[in-house]
Design a protein around this motif. Structure first.
Motif, PDB file in Angstrom:
ATOM      1  N   ILE A 181       0.941  -0.943  -0.143  1.00 44.63           N
ATOM      2  CA  ILE A 181      -0.304   0.302  -0.065  1.00 44.63           C
ATOM      3  C   ILE A 181       0.192   1.497   0.437  1.00 44.63           C
ATOM      4  N   ILE A 182       0.625   2.304  -0.835  1.00 46.31           N
ATOM      5  CA  ILE A 182       0.652   3.688  -0.692  1.00 46.31           C
ATOM      6  C   ILE A 182      -0.153   4.615  -0.303  1.00 46.31           C
TER       7      ILE A 182
ATOM      8  N   ALA B 126       8.231   6.289  -0.481  1.00 44.21           N
ATOM      9  CA  ALA B 126       6.939   4.643  -0.325  1.00 44.21           C
ATOM     10  C   ALA B 126       7.146   4.474  -1.165  1.00 44.21           C
ATOM     11  N   LEU B 127       6.789   4.763  -1.947  1.00 46.30           N
ATOM     12  CA  LEU B 127       7.173   4.140  -3.706  1.00 46.30           C
ATOM     13  C   LEU B 127       7.513   3.644  -3.753  1.00 46.30           C
ATOM     14  N   GLY B 128       8.896   3.706  -4.026  1.00 47.06           N
ATOM     15  CA  GLY B 128      10.251   2.643  -3.708  1.00 47.06           C
ATOM     16  C   GLY B 128       9.997   1.858  -2.445  1.00 47.06           C
TER      17      GLY B 128
ATOM     18  N   ILE C 201      -0.340  -3.224  -5.637  1.00 46.22           N
ATOM     19  CA  ILE C 201      -0.442  -1.926  -4.821  1.00 46.22           C
ATOM     20  C   ILE C 201      -1.545  -1.465  -4.993  1.00 46.22           C
ATOM     21  N   LEU C 202      -1.916  -1.341  -3.231  1.00 47.34           N
ATOM     22  CA  LEU C 202      -2.876  -0.265  -3.483  1.00 47.34           C
ATOM     23  C   LEU C 202      -2.690   0.918  -3.416  1.00 47.34           C
ATOM     24  N   ALA C 203      -2.553   1.946  -4.149  1.00 51.69           N
ATOM     25  CA  ALA C 203      -2.371   3.375  -4.259  1.00 51.69           C
ATOM     26  C   ALA C 203      -3.785   4.141  -3.729  1.00 51.69           C
TER      27      ALA C 203
ATOM     28  N   SER D  73       0.163  -4.925 -10.253  1.00 48.99           N
ATOM     29  CA  SER D  73      -1.049  -4.684 -10.518  1.00 48.99           C
ATOM     30  C   SER D  73      -1.365  -2.917  -9.197  1.00 48.99           C
ATOM     31  N   TYR D  74      -2.526  -2.323 -10.300  1.00 50.29           N
ATOM     32  CA  TYR D  74      -2.476  -1.141  -9.541  1.00 50.29           C
ATOM     33  C   TYR D  74      -4.193  -1.149  -8.756  1.00 50.29           C
ATOM     34  N   VAL D  75      -4.698  -1.207  -7.437  1.00 46.34           N
ATOM     35  CA  VAL D  75      -5.899  -0.377  -7.510  1.00 46.34           C
ATOM     36  C   VAL D  75      -5.821   1.408  -6.794  1.00 46.34           C
ATOM     37  N   PHE D  76      -6.058   2.047  -7.189  1.00 47.28           N
ATOM     38  CA  PHE D  76      -5.981   3.209  -7.511  1.00 47.28           C
ATOM     39  C   PHE D  76      -7.785   3.627  -7.060  1.00 47.28           C
TER      40      PHE D  76
END
Ligand code: SF4
Length: 380
Positions: free
Chosen positions: A117-118, A188-190, A200-202, A231-234
């Motif tokens: 998560i970010i 944080a992303l790094g 990644i949950l953004a 994959s992103y869950v934005f």
């Protein structure tokens, strides 16, 4: 004939028809109901807040799904449920074919590594007493204990360069307070990327940034997607951000209302051919996204019957949008629509999609009179 494309790889029907890959993560009939209030309310058995109510959603490898909706619609709770940070009170979370909450605890912590998560506020997520190097070294030490200090250092430097923080050796020695908000978000992303995550949950990850940095950050997310195969869950309350990210990645937009996923489809399907009355409200309030709709509705009142959003602890009977929907009929207060497929292959939860539904014979819901309480609607 709708203007929507049928070529998007993310059309719901295309995936099914082509027998595409198994979903990476499958949320089935997810419910997250929170008991609210203190002991007395619990003892009295007061209603739970229905943060997420019977939502199903598949996420694929290298997928991008942007969940949008107003504050309190359940999008963050659903996102956290998807990455194992929130245990659902109903339904199942299957990750790579395994029930996330049924695997032994040790195995689950390995699965958690793959689900990162970010947050909206990177400053809150970074330890103020740790340098960037120390922050990034921690997951490497934990998940790759055989890695020597030299290799670790070079991985950290390479990562900092990838997230646009150069010279890397300079940024590596800084503390969070010596970084801008955008730079903190890059760290944080790094840190999330170092786990080599599958998803990644953004969570409103660009909302606190100003517009130009927002675009830069979303571009970076997509650039790095190929690098780590994630994959992103934005999550965003802003349809314009969701559009930008989903459009550039051929991803999907999912519209949430009161704990329900009421419409999901490609960017073209949602923006050019919205079917759910609530999606039309969102578009009305973001005119830049669809100038045709904006021109037609320029001087019109919002396309809702009621401004007040219902209380999730006391949701309306039937369709969750019936208290505000300008198209609501009496049957909408009695039955809750399932998501069905539209002509152009996306999905929407509204009886108006079903030509044979009783909806079409049902009389319109009467307008509530001023001051009249509507079931499930918060009265201020
Ligand atoms: S089912 Fe009825 S109340 Fe719900 S969105 Fe459709 S028309 Fe509106």
């Amino acid at each position: 004939m709708s203007e929507s494309t049928t070529e998007s790889r993310n059309d719901e029907s295309d995936r099914a028809a082509e027998g595409e890959e198994e979903p990476l993560l499958s949320l089935k009939n997810i419910e997250v109901h929170f008991k609210q209030g203190g002991l007395l309310q619990r003892v009295l058995g007061e209603e739970a807040v229905r943060a997420v109510d019977d939502v199903s959603l598949d996420i694929y490898e290298n997928d991008v799904i942007a969940l949008v909706g107003e504050s309190g619609c359940g999008k963050t709770t659903l996102g956290k449920t998807a990455i194992g940070l929130q245990r659902p009170t109903g339904g199942t979370v299957e990750f790579r074919g395994e029930d996330f909450w049924e695997v032994p605890e040790e195995e689950r912590s390995e699965l958690r590594r793959a689900l990162q998560i970010i947050h909206q506020d990177p400053a809150g997520a970074l330890n103020p007493n740790r340098t960037v190097r120390s922050t990034l070294a921690e997951p490497l030490k934990r998940w790759n204990p055989d890695m020597g200090p030299g290799e670790r250092e070079s991985q950290i430097n390479e990562l900092l360069e990838r997230v646009g923080m150069t010279p890397a050796h300079d940024y590596a020695t800084r503390y969070p307070h010596q970084l801008s908000g955008g730079e903190q978000q890059r760290v944080a992303l790094g840190r999330a990327l170092l786990m080599e995550p599958d998803i990644i949950l953004a969570d409103e990850a660009v909302s606190a940034l100003d517009v130009s940095l927002r675009i830069e950050m979303m571009d970076l997310l997509l650039e790095l997607q190929d690098f780590v195969d994630t994959s992103y869950v934005f999550i965003s309350h802003d349809l314009a951000n969701a559009r930008y990210l989903a459009e550039k990645s051929d991803g999907r937009i999912g519209v949430m209302y009161l704990g329900n996923l009421v419409e999901i489809g490609s960017v073209d399907q949602i923006l050019k051919n919205p079917q759910h009355p609530y999606t039309k409200v969102m578009l009305w309030s973001t005119p830049v996204l669809n100038p045709d709709i904006a021109e037609k509705t320029a001087n019109q009142a919002p396309p809702v019957r009621q401004i007040d959003v219902p209380d999730p602890a006391d949701p309306p009977s039937g369709c969750p949008f019936q208290t505000r929907c300008p198209e609501a009929r009496e049957v909408c207060a009695q039955q809750d629509p399932d998501r069905t497929e539209t002509e152009d292959g996306h999905e929407v939860a509204c009886f108006r999609q079903e030509p044979d539904h009783d909806y079409w014979q049902s009389p319109p819901l009467e307008e509530p009179q001023p001051g009249e309480a509507v079931e499930g609607t918060t009265q201020n």
